[in-house]
Design an enzyme around this catalytic site. Structure first.
Site, PDB file in Angstrom:
ATOM      1  N   ARG A  62      -6.201   3.178  -9.833  1.00  0.00           N
ATOM      2  CA  ARG A  62      -5.218   2.239  -9.301  1.00  0.00           C
ATOM      3  C   ARG A  62      -4.099   2.033 -10.331  1.00  0.00           C
ATOM      4  O   ARG A  62      -4.352   2.045 -11.543  1.00  0.00           O
ATOM      5  CB  ARG A  62      -5.945   0.930  -9.051  1.00  0.00           C
ATOM      6  N   THR A  80      -0.225   4.725   2.638  1.00  0.00           N
ATOM      7  CA  THR A  80      -1.434   5.130   1.978  1.00  0.00           C
ATOM      8  C   THR A  80      -1.987   6.306   2.750  1.00  0.00           C
ATOM      9  O   THR A  80      -1.596   6.519   3.886  1.00  0.00           O
ATOM     10  CB  THR A  80      -2.390   3.923   2.020  1.00  0.00           C
ATOM     11  N   THR A  98      -2.284   6.030  -2.727  1.00  0.00           N
ATOM     12  CA  THR A  98      -1.150   5.370  -2.072  1.00  0.00           C
ATOM     13  C   THR A  98       0.067   5.211  -2.969  1.00  0.00           C
ATOM     14  O   THR A  98      -0.044   5.255  -4.202  1.00  0.00           O
ATOM     15  CB  THR A  98      -1.597   3.957  -1.606  1.00  0.00           C
ATOM     16  N   ASN A 110       1.774   2.496  -1.862  1.00  0.00           N
ATOM     17  CA  ASN A 110       1.873   1.209  -1.188  1.00  0.00           C
ATOM     18  C   ASN A 110       2.698   1.356   0.080  1.00  0.00           C
ATOM     19  O   ASN A 110       2.174   1.734   1.108  1.00  0.00           O
ATOM     20  CB  ASN A 110       2.410   0.094  -2.090  1.00  0.00           C
ATOM     21  N   ASP A 115       1.258  -5.741  -4.338  1.00  0.00           N
ATOM     22  CA  ASP A 115      -0.124  -6.124  -4.018  1.00  0.00           C
ATOM     23  C   ASP A 115      -0.622  -7.276  -4.902  1.00  0.00           C
ATOM     24  O   ASP A 115      -1.680  -7.838  -4.656  1.00  0.00           O
ATOM     25  CB  ASP A 115      -1.073  -4.925  -4.152  1.00  0.00           C
ATOM     26  N   SER A 119      -6.562  -4.613  -3.956  1.00  0.00           N
ATOM     27  CA  SER A 119      -6.301  -3.601  -2.932  1.00  0.00           C
ATOM     28  C   SER A 119      -7.174  -3.841  -1.708  1.00  0.00           C
ATOM     29  O   SER A 119      -8.191  -4.531  -1.783  1.00  0.00           O
ATOM     30  CB  SER A 119      -6.614  -2.224  -3.519  1.00  0.00           C
ATOM     31  N   GLY A 174      -3.332   1.640   5.770  1.00  0.00           N
ATOM     32  CA  GLY A 174      -2.981   0.575   6.722  1.00  0.00           C
ATOM     33  C   GLY A 174      -3.109  -0.832   6.194  1.00  0.00           C
ATOM     34  O   GLY A 174      -3.323  -1.768   6.968  1.00  0.00           O
ATOM     35  N   GLY A 175      -2.998  -1.001   4.879  1.00  0.00           N
ATOM     36  CA  GLY A 175      -3.008  -2.355   4.312  1.00  0.00           C
ATOM     37  C   GLY A 175      -4.280  -3.107   4.684  1.00  0.00           C
ATOM     38  O   GLY A 175      -5.375  -2.533   4.700  1.00  0.00           O
TER      39      GLY A 175
HETATM   40  O1  DON Z   1      -3.938  -1.113  -1.917  1.00  0.00           O
HETATM   41  C1  DON Z   1      -3.594  -1.638  -0.868  1.00  0.00           C
HETATM   42  O2  DON Z   1      -4.289  -2.404  -0.237  1.00  0.00           O
HETATM   43  C2  DON Z   1      -2.217  -1.329  -0.277  1.00  0.00           C
HETATM   44  N1  DON Z   1      -1.305  -0.960  -1.321  1.00  0.00           N
HETATM   45  C3  DON Z   1      -2.369  -0.259   0.752  1.00  0.00           C
HETATM   46  C4  DON Z   1      -1.080   0.056   1.437  1.00  0.00           C
HETATM   47  C5  DON Z   1      -1.275   0.760   2.728  1.00  0.00           C
HETATM   48  O3  DON Z   1      -2.355   1.012   3.161  1.00  0.00           O
HETATM   49  C6  DON Z   1      -0.053   1.089   3.498  1.00  0.00           C
HETATM   50  N2  DON Z   1      -0.390   2.037   4.518  1.00  0.00           N
HETATM   51  N3  DON Z   1      -0.119   2.184   5.610  1.00  0.00           N
END
Ligand code: DON
Length: 551
Positions: free
Chosen positions: A92, A362, A380, A382, A404, A433, A454-455
């Protein structure tokens, strides 16, 4: 016609929309971009193991899937070897040494856009060291051989897909960086996209290893560009970046063993908490997609995300209360607070643990090789294309992972997540994350690998695909395709994906849920592999393209 189709489906006892996953006997790769999947299969067929293939796929995605594939970002790799050894590599991004707690607030204390735009939004990238670490510990082929496919794709170019062209067109950030504009903007379907600067960097990485990126020519050029543009990452930040090997979080659900992401991901804690609340609740008796089962699962989501907002962050900077958060008695007590007929209001639901006595694009891919070694990687930048900035002369995009962190307690980040003090910005710290690379075992053998971009939706989507396979007995492709839902405590909204029946939505409203106004919200895109007897099933998520292939 419809009636006839329906009758045939009934006669065959299959749901109308059932799709078959890709099947293979020995090995499988599922990634979000087909050329990268093919690179992985080639490495496996030529005798590389799953970790070798993962390294090659990750570098290939950095070329063919610039939205998220990267060398300028970071991520997590979960590894389970066929002999049962497992580990979790945390590569990370870290906050640069010059980062400060309030760096994304203006003089009035309002949150600015600087955590997602411009040079200060980047954390120190971890991907290249992460891949090198994985290779040195578990790989079997020569490093340079594994980087070569990506070098070739960057040098000779590859055909721009409709999806990539649309995604570039839709990016608000790429046009803000002159270098990104020069490289990406205007790429049309069918064009050949060549990235000579990136090819040169990858060639150096193939030759000198991660040393080039962290201490060599690339480090020098990257830190100089940072200094020239007001960014924070220095030579020292790069040099001191280290991969951290962590123990995967483990749990069980109905006889399945779960290996998943520990902090600084919140994903594994979420998955285990939610499964803990579901276990023994009989929620599944109401059936997949029923208002009753959606309600119950959504309530587990609400409870986990309330805890996430307060208790999770980088374990190397705060003592996290993981044992408390995952204690069976605590999880049971949280489950008991779920009313099966009524939505809890998030305004009244608080993070659950008592106060201590004192004291957000990501991409995810999975690989299983013929020996049974399994790798699940989520990495990712981000946001889609990170902060949109391509480092001049280096051809790679920078992450905006700093978003984040908690820019300000109580203010939502790009994924609408409210986060706490535990996740405040500090030099050298890793932001919390949601990435949840996960491997499931059954009777001590590999059973399933999955994860998603997908966050915040990653965690709830991984949960649902797992439940679809284990509790609702769907084949893997159907499990991935089935419409999903998402709740993250705040905002107090239950998002239903298009495909969940309007009648079900009405029943959920009757239970007191506030629903999203525009159905069709895309959930996280899950890529997964399952062992099915002597076969492997692979399923990529059509919400995001991708490809499963094996042999
Ligand atoms: O680490 C995380 O939770 C975020 N930076 C992930 C970002 C993400 O999944 C965006 N994707 N669609």
């Amino acid at each position: 016609m419809r009636i006839l189709q329906g009758m045939i489906a009934l006669a065959l006892c299959v749901p109308l929309l059932a799709r078959e996953p890709v099947r293979a006997r020995q090995a499988m790769v599922v990634a979000q971009e087909p050329l990268a999947t093919d690179v992985g299969v080639r490495i496996l067929k030529s005798g590389g193991n799953a970790i070798d293939a993962a390294v090659s796929v990750a570098f290939a995605l950095a070329v063919t899937h610039p939205q998220a594939g990267n060398i300028g970002g970071g991520g997590f790799m979960l590894i389970r070897m066929a002999d049962g050894r497992s580990t979790f590599l945390d590569f990370r991004e870290r906050a640069p040494g010059k980062a400060t707690r309030t760096m994304y607030q203006d003089a009035k204390g309002n949150v600015t856009k600087a955590s997602v735009e411009g040079w200060t939004s980047s954390g120190v990238p971890g991907t290249v060291r992460g891949l090198e670490y994985a290779h040195s510990k578990f790989g079997s082929r020569k490093w340079a051989e594994l980087v070569t496919p990506a070098v070739e794709l960057a040098r000779t170019g590859f055909e721009v897909s409709y999806g990539l062209a649309e995604s570039i067109k839709g990016s608000p950030k790429l046009p803000l960086s002159a270098e990104s504009k020069r490289i990406f903007i205007g790429a049309a379907p069918g064009d050949t996209l060549k990235q000579p600067e990136l090819a040169a960097v990858l060639t150096r990485i193939g030759r000198d290893g991660a040393k080039d990126f962290y201490e060599g020519e690339t480090a020098r050029l990257l830190s100089a560009a940072m200094a020239a543009n007001g960014g924070l990452i220095t030579v020292d930040d790069l040099k001191s970046y280290a991969v951290i090997e962590r123990k995967p979080l483990t749990g069980t659900y109905k006889g399945y063993g779960i290996l998943t992401a520990p902090p600084p991901s919140s994903g594994g804690v979420g998955l285990l908490q939610m499964l803990g609340m579901l276990n023994g609740s009989s929620y599944e008796k109401a059936g997949a997609g029923s208002a009753e089962s959606i309600h119950f699962v959504a309530e587990t989501m609400r409870r986990f995300f309330a805890d996430r907002s307060k208790f999770l962050g980088d374990p190397d900077f705060s003592k996290l209360r993981l044992d408390d958060l995952l204690a069976p008695a605590y999880v049971r007590q949280r489950a008991l607070s779920i009313d099966p007929s009524r939505a809890t209001s998030s305004a009244t639901l608080q993070p659950g643990l008592p106060e201590p006595e004192r004291g957000g694009q990501t991409t995810h891919f999975n690989i299983v090789d013929a020996a049974g070694n399994a790798v699940a990687v989520t990495y990712t930048l981000n946001d889609r294309y990170g902060n949109g900035i391509t480092v001049p002369g280096l051809g790679f995009l920078l992450n905006d992972e700093m978003d984040d962190f908690t820019a300000k307690p109580g203010s939502p980040n790009a994924f609408g997540l409210i986060q706490g003090d535990v996740n405040a910005i500090e030099p050298g710290k890793r932001p919390l994350s949601s990435m949840t690379p996960t491997i499931i075992t059954r009777d001590g053998q590999f059973f399933m690998a999955l994860g998603a971009p997908g966050g915040a939706r990653i965690i709830t989507s991984v949960l649902q695909v797992f439940l679809n396979v284990v509790d609702f007995k769907m084949n893997l492709q159907d499990a991935v395709d089935a419409p999903r839902f998402h709740h993250q405590w705040q905002p107090d909204v239950l998002s239903l994906e298009r495909g969940i029946s309007p009648d079900t939505a009405i029943l959920l409203r009757v239970r007191g849920h506030k629903l999203n106004d525009s159905p069709g919200v895309v959930p996280a895109q899950v890529n997964a592999i399952v062992r099915d007897g002597s076969w492997l099933q692979g399923a990529s998520d059509d919400r995001a393209g991708g490809k499963a292939a094996g042999y």
